[in-house]
Design a protein around this motif. Structure first.
Motif, mmCIF file in Angstrom:
data_model
loop_
_atom_site.group_PDB
_atom_site.id
_atom_site.type_symbol
_atom_site.label_atom_id
_atom_site.label_comp_id
_atom_site.label_asym_id
_atom_site.label_seq_id
_atom_site.Cartn_x
_atom_site.Cartn_y
_atom_site.Cartn_z
ATOM 1 N N MET A 190 54.906 40.943 86.763
ATOM 2 C CA MET A 190 54.827 42.394 86.780
ATOM 3 C C MET A 190 53.411 42.804 87.135
ATOM 4 N N ASN A 191 53.311 43.839 87.917
ATOM 5 C CA ASN A 191 52.029 44.374 88.348
ATOM 6 C C ASN A 191 51.647 45.552 87.443
ATOM 7 N N ILE A 192 50.409 45.541 86.922
ATOM 8 C CA ILE A 192 49.934 46.618 86.058
ATOM 9 C C ILE A 192 48.750 47.292 86.730
ATOM 10 N N ASN A 193 48.829 48.601 86.922
ATOM 11 C CA ASN A 193 47.738 49.378 87.501
ATOM 12 C C ASN A 193 47.130 50.256 86.421
ATOM 13 N N PHE A 194 45.800 50.276 86.346
ATOM 14 C CA PHE A 194 45.094 51.100 85.368
ATOM 15 C C PHE A 194 44.329 52.196 86.088
ATOM 16 N N GLU A 195 44.392 53.412 85.542
ATOM 17 C CA GLU A 195 43.631 54.532 86.085
ATOM 18 C C GLU A 195 42.938 55.249 84.938
ATOM 19 N N TYR A 196 41.715 55.692 85.212
ATOM 20 C CA TYR A 196 40.902 56.359 84.190
ATOM 21 C C TYR A 196 40.511 57.742 84.685
ATOM 22 N N ASP A 197 40.654 58.738 83.816
ATOM 23 C CA ASP A 197 40.282 60.110 84.135
ATOM 24 C C ASP A 197 39.305 60.587 83.062
ATOM 25 N N ASP A 198 38.053 60.747 83.411
ATOM 26 C CA ASP A 198 36.981 61.130 82.485
ATOM 27 C C ASP A 198 36.793 60.105 81.370
ATOM 28 N N VAL A 199 37.112 58.840 81.657
ATOM 29 C CA VAL A 199 36.966 57.760 80.685
ATOM 30 C C VAL A 199 36.314 56.590 81.403
ATOM 31 N N LYS A 200 35.383 55.929 80.716
ATOM 32 C CA LYS A 200 34.752 54.745 81.287
ATOM 33 C C LYS A 200 35.745 53.584 81.239
ATOM 34 N N ALA A 201 35.834 52.824 82.337
ATOM 35 C CA ALA A 201 36.753 51.680 82.398
ATOM 36 C C ALA A 201 36.425 50.691 81.285
ATOM 37 N N SER A 202 37.474 50.164 80.653
ATOM 38 C CA SER A 202 37.283 49.282 79.513
ATOM 39 C C SER A 202 38.187 48.053 79.633
ATOM 40 N N ASN A 203 37.571 46.880 79.644
ATOM 41 C CA ASN A 203 38.333 45.633 79.670
ATOM 42 C C ASN A 203 39.171 45.482 78.418
ATOM 43 N N ARG A 204 38.619 45.875 77.288
ATOM 44 C CA ARG A 204 39.314 45.739 76.001
ATOM 45 C C ARG A 204 40.609 46.547 75.994
ATOM 46 N N LEU A 205 40.556 47.778 76.493
ATOM 47 C CA LEU A 205 41.768 48.607 76.548
ATOM 48 C C LEU A 205 42.784 48.015 77.521
ATOM 49 N N GLU A 206 42.309 47.507 78.662
ATOM 50 C CA GLU A 206 43.214 46.920 79.639
ATOM 51 C C GLU A 206 43.921 45.692 79.066
ATOM 52 N N ILE A 207 43.169 44.849 78.357
ATOM 53 C CA ILE A 207 43.752 43.644 77.767
ATOM 54 C C ILE A 207 44.785 44.017 76.705
ATOM 55 N N MET A 208 44.439 44.993 75.865
ATOM 56 C CA MET A 208 45.365 45.403 74.807
ATOM 57 C C MET A 208 46.656 45.977 75.402
ATOM 58 N N ALA A 209 46.514 46.851 76.395
ATOM 59 C CA ALA A 209 47.691 47.448 77.027
ATOM 60 C C ALA A 209 48.522 46.369 77.729
ATOM 61 N N ALA A 210 47.860 45.443 78.400
ATOM 62 C CA ALA A 210 48.578 44.379 79.111
ATOM 63 C C ALA A 210 49.356 43.497 78.138
#
Length: 100
Positions: A1-21
């Protein structure tokens, strides 16, 4: 599965991406018909400290797209709430697919 992350007025975060993934991978293990997911993080100005951190998740699967949105005081709680909503939607979709 392909996961795309987008941020709006938020700094990109590896921790959030890992948790969501990790949470989305659990859904994919249970519901193998999920093709792709889009995760959106944004902040909103609210008067309440318990809201404002928004997580939107959109899943592509057979049939109409599934969507869940949650606004809580932290992105972690927003992710968990959105994934719970999606799980309920996926269970309904799976039951409907099995009955046909």
């Amino acid at each position: 599965m392909n996961i795309n992350f987008e941020y709006d007025d938020v700094k990109a975060s590896n921790r959030l991406e890992i948790m969501a993934a990790q949470k989305l991978e659990k859904l994919v293990d249970k519901f193998d018909f999920i093709v792709r997911s889009d995760v959106f993080f944004k902040t909103e100005n609210t008067s309440s400290p318990d809201t404002g951190m928004v997580c939107n998740i959109r899943l592509s699967a057979p049939g109409p797209r599934l969507f869940a949105q949650s606004s809580t005081g932290s992105f972690e709680a927003s992710i968990a709430s959105s994934v719970d909503d999606l799980q309920r939607q996926l269970e309904k979709r799976k039951a409907k697919m099995q009955s046909h």
